[in-house]
Design a protein around this motif. Sequence first.
Motif, PDB file in Angstrom:
ATOM      1  N   GLN A 201       4.731  -8.638   7.622  1.00 33.08           N
ATOM      2  CA  GLN A 201       4.646  -7.360   8.007  1.00 33.08           C
ATOM      3  C   GLN A 201       5.532  -6.665   8.638  1.00 33.08           C
ATOM      4  N   ALA A 202       5.699  -7.606   9.807  1.00 30.37           N
ATOM      5  CA  ALA A 202       6.130  -6.948  11.340  1.00 30.37           C
ATOM      6  C   ALA A 202       7.694  -7.252  10.810  1.00 30.37           C
ATOM      7  N   THR A 203       8.214  -7.725  10.668  1.00 24.66           N
ATOM      8  CA  THR A 203       9.354  -8.161  10.045  1.00 24.66           C
ATOM      9  C   THR A 203       9.882  -7.223   9.097  1.00 24.66           C
ATOM     10  N   TYR A 204       9.511  -6.469   8.187  1.00 24.22           N
ATOM     11  CA  TYR A 204       9.641  -6.337   7.142  1.00 24.22           C
ATOM     12  C   TYR A 204       9.580  -4.477   7.609  1.00 24.22           C
ATOM     13  N   GLU A 205       8.864  -4.458   8.841  1.00 24.26           N
ATOM     14  CA  GLU A 205       9.287  -2.808   9.392  1.00 24.26           C
ATOM     15  C   GLU A 205      10.549  -3.078   9.717  1.00 24.26           C
ATOM     16  N   LYS A 206      10.905  -3.873  10.288  1.00 23.93           N
ATOM     17  CA  LYS A 206      12.441  -3.938  10.869  1.00 23.93           C
ATOM     18  C   LYS A 206      13.869  -4.410   9.925  1.00 23.93           C
ATOM     19  N   LEU A 207      13.321  -4.384   8.592  1.00 25.72           N
ATOM     20  CA  LEU A 207      13.993  -5.431   7.656  1.00 25.72           C
ATOM     21  C   LEU A 207      15.518  -3.794   8.087  1.00 25.72           C
ATOM     22  N   PRO A 208      16.714  -4.294   7.340  1.00 20.57           N
ATOM     23  CA  PRO A 208      17.601  -3.394   7.655  1.00 20.57           C
ATOM     24  C   PRO A 208      17.527  -2.359   5.765  1.00 20.57           C
ATOM     25  N   ILE A 209      17.880  -1.736   6.501  1.00 23.35           N
ATOM     26  CA  ILE A 209      17.754   0.051   5.285  1.00 23.35           C
ATOM     27  C   ILE A 209      18.198  -0.266   3.745  1.00 23.35           C
ATOM     28  N   GLU A 210      19.284  -1.743   3.980  1.00 19.40           N
ATOM     29  CA  GLU A 210      19.523  -1.173   2.494  1.00 19.40           C
ATOM     30  C   GLU A 210      18.519  -2.245   1.562  1.00 19.40           C
ATOM     31  N   VAL A 211      17.589  -2.836   2.711  1.00 20.15           N
ATOM     32  CA  VAL A 211      16.548  -3.847   1.819  1.00 20.15           C
ATOM     33  C   VAL A 211      15.415  -2.972   1.434  1.00 20.15           C
ATOM     34  N   LYS A 212      15.248  -2.064   3.053  1.00 20.75           N
ATOM     35  CA  LYS A 212      13.569  -1.261   3.695  1.00 20.75           C
ATOM     36  C   LYS A 212      13.906  -0.417   2.354  1.00 20.75           C
ATOM     37  N   ASN A 213      15.008   0.698   2.573  1.00 23.16           N
ATOM     38  CA  ASN A 213      14.523   1.871   1.485  1.00 23.16           C
ATOM     39  C   ASN A 213      14.771   1.519   0.475  1.00 23.16           C
ATOM     40  N   PHE A 214      15.163   0.281  -0.093  1.00 22.07           N
ATOM     41  CA  PHE A 214      15.745   0.569  -1.814  1.00 22.07           C
ATOM     42  C   PHE A 214      14.892  -0.931  -2.340  1.00 22.07           C
ATOM     43  N   GLU A 215      15.181  -1.440  -1.616  1.00 15.20           N
ATOM     44  CA  GLU A 215      14.367  -2.736  -2.925  1.00 15.20           C
ATOM     45  C   GLU A 215      13.250  -2.508  -2.872  1.00 15.20           C
ATOM     46  N   PRO A 216      12.157  -3.145  -3.840  1.00 12.85           N
ATOM     47  CA  PRO A 216      10.789  -3.039  -4.551  1.00 12.85           C
ATOM     48  C   PRO A 216      10.336  -3.877  -3.409  1.00 12.85           C
ATOM     49  N   LYS A 217       9.016  -2.875  -2.304  1.00 13.11           N
ATOM     50  CA  LYS A 217       8.200  -3.545  -1.352  1.00 13.11           C
ATOM     51  C   LYS A 217       7.408  -4.662  -2.078  1.00 13.11           C
ATOM     52  N   ASN A 218       6.686  -4.343  -3.877  1.00 12.89           N
ATOM     53  CA  ASN A 218       5.596  -5.341  -3.836  1.00 12.89           C
ATOM     54  C   ASN A 218       6.653  -6.602  -3.923  1.00 12.89           C
ATOM     55  N   ALA A 219       7.901  -6.789  -3.733  1.00 13.68           N
ATOM     56  CA  ALA A 219       9.021  -7.486  -4.117  1.00 13.68           C
ATOM     57  C   ALA A 219       9.088  -8.724  -2.420  1.00 13.68           C
ATOM     58  N   LEU A 220       8.715  -8.176  -2.244  1.00 12.99           N
ATOM     59  CA  LEU A 220       8.957  -8.275  -0.277  1.00 12.99           C
ATOM     60  C   LEU A 220       8.259  -8.555   0.302  1.00 12.99           C
ATOM     61  N   LEU A 221       6.993  -8.071   0.468  1.00 10.28           N
ATOM     62  CA  LEU A 221       6.080  -7.988   1.392  1.00 10.28           C
ATOM     63  C   LEU A 221       5.136  -9.098   1.139  1.00 10.28           C
ATOM     64  N   GLY A 222       4.560  -9.900   2.337  1.00 11.40           N
ATOM     65  CA  GLY A 222       3.562 -10.945   1.727  1.00 11.40           C
ATOM     66  C   GLY A 222       2.611 -10.912   2.721  1.00 11.40           C
ATOM     67  N   GLY A 223       2.011  -9.593   3.127  1.00 14.59           N
ATOM     68  CA  GLY A 223       0.774  -9.896   4.211  1.00 14.59           C
ATOM     69  C   GLY A 223       0.667 -10.147   5.378  1.00 14.59           C
ATOM     70  N   GLU A 224       0.127  -9.919   6.342  1.00 11.64           N
ATOM     71  CA  GLU A 224       0.630  -9.801   7.585  1.00 11.64           C
ATOM     72  C   GLU A 224       1.484 -11.239   8.234  1.00 11.64           C
ATOM     73  N   ASP A 225       1.374 -12.799   7.552  1.00 15.88           N
ATOM     74  CA  ASP A 225       1.646 -13.378   8.089  1.00 15.88           C
ATOM     75  C   ASP A 225       3.026 -14.225   6.338  1.00 15.88           C
ATOM     76  N   GLY A 226       3.178 -13.310   5.598  1.00 19.79           N
ATOM     77  CA  GLY A 226       4.000 -13.321   4.801  1.00 19.79           C
ATOM     78  C   GLY A 226       3.229 -14.778   3.766  1.00 19.79           C
ATOM     79  N   LEU A 227       2.205 -14.625   4.278  1.00 19.50           N
ATOM     80  CA  LEU A 227       1.872 -16.198   2.902  1.00 19.50           C
ATOM     81  C   LEU A 227       1.023 -15.839   2.450  1.00 19.50           C
TER      82      LEU A 227
END
Length: 289
Positions: A201-227
């Motif tokens: 989660q915390a890393t997701y918030e800080k992803l570069p905008i080309e990723v965070k603003n455009f790529e599907p969140k449900n393909a990237l975010l793995g919850g609190e610890d990513g696991l």
Amino acid sequence: MCIISARKFLLWKEKQLKKGGDPQLFSLLLDSLGGLSKKELNFLKIKSEKNLKLKIDLDLLETFWDKHLLSSIPIEYLSGISYWRDLKLEVSNKVLIPRPETELIIDIVSRKFENKKEKITFVDLGTGSGAISIALALANPCWQGIATDIDKNALEIASRNFSNISNQSNLKFFNGNWWEPLENFKGQINLAIANPPYIPQATYEKLPIEVKNFEPKNALLGGEDGLDHIKEIVQYASSYLKKKGWLLIENHFDQASRVKQLFIKSRFTDVEVLKDFSGIGRFTIGRYN
Ligand code: GLN
């Protein structure tokens, strides 16, 4: 179609690059939208008296480049094309742009299954654009492949990619969450692969905008610890894998030892962590019992 002199084109190109942006991405734009490959581009530099053909005119190419510079939208989403291994895949913002590190999965699998004639059933869980499953189905025509995705839009793209690239029918597509659509394949899978969402989660918030603003969140975010998703995949794998069947999962740069422990806790053997091109423990592989 537009025909212009190389000299005019090269001046225009210089003007575009002066605006900023990554020259590599500019080359990708010229290739995927203009139809001008890197090889042709290099050739132009020494043959500047030539004319060249572009699929669209310079004004339109410039509009796309400006849009990219202004919003950081990935070139792949502007062109609808992503190059991955030797594949040219259709992509949209419904699917993750397949990453270069994931390309290694195909080589890892071909090392594990050296006997090409062995008929196996493999599954790519969360296939997205279909990159992994299509590459495996193409390289192994006698394998039976299954690709799943929770998103119907993604699955449509993946299945279109497969029919555009292959004239075989050794890959089937099923809609649903991880193992869920595979009820009929319980105990029959020789190899399961997943590049699941694993960003904490915390890393997701800080992803570069080309990723965070455009790529599907449900393909990237793995919850609190990513696991979250990795845990679910490992936990239920035993019902679907054949005895001695393999599970291969891509993980975030710092997750390999935790993923290895998850495999071991779920009674996997021969568990190994394999590195990507940057020397990062990126893939965990093991076999069930
Ligand atoms: N490797 C991707 C990235 O860092 C993440 C892909 C994933 O979560 N599976 O952007």
